[in-house]
Design a protein around this motif. Structure first.
Motif, short mmCIF file in Angstrom:
data_model
loop_
_atom_site.label_atom_id
_atom_site.label_comp_id
_atom_site.label_asym_id
_atom_site.label_seq_id
_atom_site.Cartn_x
_atom_site.Cartn_y
_atom_site.Cartn_z
N GLY A 128 8.75 12.01 4.15
CA GLY A 128 9.65 11.19 3.34
C GLY A 128 9.51 11.44 1.86
O GLY A 128 10.47 11.29 1.10
N LEU A 129 8.32 11.81 1.42
CA LEU A 129 8.12 12.19 0.02
C LEU A 129 8.43 13.66 -0.19
O LEU A 129 9.14 14.03 -1.13
N HIS A 155 0.17 5.36 -8.82
CA HIS A 155 0.19 4.51 -7.63
C HIS A 155 -1.23 4.26 -7.10
O HIS A 155 -1.53 3.17 -6.61
N SER A 178 -1.40 8.29 3.61
CA SER A 178 -0.77 7.39 4.56
C SER A 178 -0.19 6.14 3.90
O SER A 178 0.57 5.38 4.53
N LYS A 179 -0.53 5.89 2.64
CA LYS A 179 -0.06 4.71 1.93
C LYS A 179 1.21 4.98 1.11
O LYS A 179 1.70 4.09 0.42
N ASP A 181 5.01 5.74 0.04
CA ASP A 181 6.42 5.55 0.36
C ASP A 181 7.22 6.50 -0.52
O ASP A 181 7.23 6.34 -1.75
N GLY A 182 7.84 7.48 0.09
CA GLY A 182 8.51 8.53 -0.67
C GLY A 182 9.52 8.05 -1.69
O GLY A 182 9.44 8.41 -2.87
N SER A 184 9.85 5.21 -3.18
CA SER A 184 9.20 4.45 -4.26
C SER A 184 8.50 5.38 -5.25
O SER A 184 8.59 5.18 -6.47
#
Length: 268
Positions: A128-129, A155, A178-179, A181-182, A184
């Motif tokens: 997603g990122l 982040h 794992s933390k 969010d692409g 964001s």
């Protein structure tokens, strides 16, 4: 060729495609050949493109401005060392508190960011990122990479600021990806006021230190022509659009010509 074809019988289709793309590039550019990390780039392209299209896009990002990723895989790794220097200076400028803490803990940026940079985050972070990074990178070049690196560190800053050397590296390697969010991370990256002049300034500093003279802007560099597009990138723009699939069909060479009109490469 016979050996390659025989080996493919024992390799799943996706890996066989990846092997063929990388093998083709190693013939196309026998000076660089295949280097560790290139597989992540080719695999990313194969997610959206045919084998031939993936090959030609790999040719473009390796050899043409504003990408010139070939410098990262040169024998002396000069492109990696230059890029890490620029990244560290930008890190220090925009996140001074975290940079100071990492210096105190003797954490060099090369300890965690080398793989991020050489694979443009494909080896470490979720799709997603990564897909959004490549969306913007194809349009803007290296400025995107530095903005995203800063956004990731920003982040992680709250968690990193109290950790020691070993825990910092463990966190960035095992826990942090794992933390993420692409969307964001990309939105946050667009708020960072990084400009092309910052990149050129630190590139010039590096080259002065290495060569004893000012960087000749006429000489091709990994940072020569990153697009100064301000905050126009859209983290939600479809990947297929920027990879040319909605406007380009047929031979993959046309993708290279679509992305960079000056690109003229011979067939293999």
């Amino acid at each position: 060729i016979a050996d390659v074809n025989a080996a493919e019988k024992f390799i799943p289709d996706g890996l066989a495609s990846l092997r063929r793309v990388l093998y083709a590039y190693s013939i196309y550019d026998n000076e660089v050949g295949y280097c560790q990390g290139m597989n992540f780039l080719a695999a990313m392209f194969l997610t959206f493109l045919s084998e031939e299209e993936s090959f030609w896009l790999l040719v473009v990002v390796m050899n043409e401005e504003p990408y010139s990723m070939r410098d990262l895989f040169a024998e002396d790794m000069a492109g990696v060392r230059e890029t890490l220097y620029v990244a560290d200076k930008i890190f220090q400028k925009f996140l001074p508190k975290l940079h100071k803490h990492m210096e105190k803990e003797h954490v060099n940026i090369s300890m965690f960011a080398t793989q991020w940079i050489m694979t443009l985050f494909t080896s470490t972070f979720p799709f997603g990122l990564v897909s959004r990074v490549w969306d913007s990178y194809i349009v803007e070049g290296w400025k995107v990479v530095y903005r995203v690196l800063l956004s990731l560190l920003e982040h992680a800053q709250h968690d990193l600021i109290d950790l020691d050397l070993e825990d910092i590296l463990t966190y960035l390697r095992d826990d942090f990806p794992s933390k993420i969010d692409g969307p964001s991370i990309m939105r946050a990256s667009l708020k960072i006021p990084l400009r092309h002049r910052h990149i050129l300034k630190y590139t010039n500093e590096w080259r002065v230190g290495q060569n004893g003279h000012k960087h000749d802007r006429r000489k091709p560099s990994i940072h020569s022509k990153s697009v100064e597009s301000g905050d126009s990138s859209s983290p939600g723009m479809p990947v297929k659009h920027l990879f040319g699939l909605q406007s380009v069909s047929g031979n993959g060479k046309h993708i290279a010509k679509k992305l960079l009109p000056g690109s003229r490469r011979s067939s293999f």
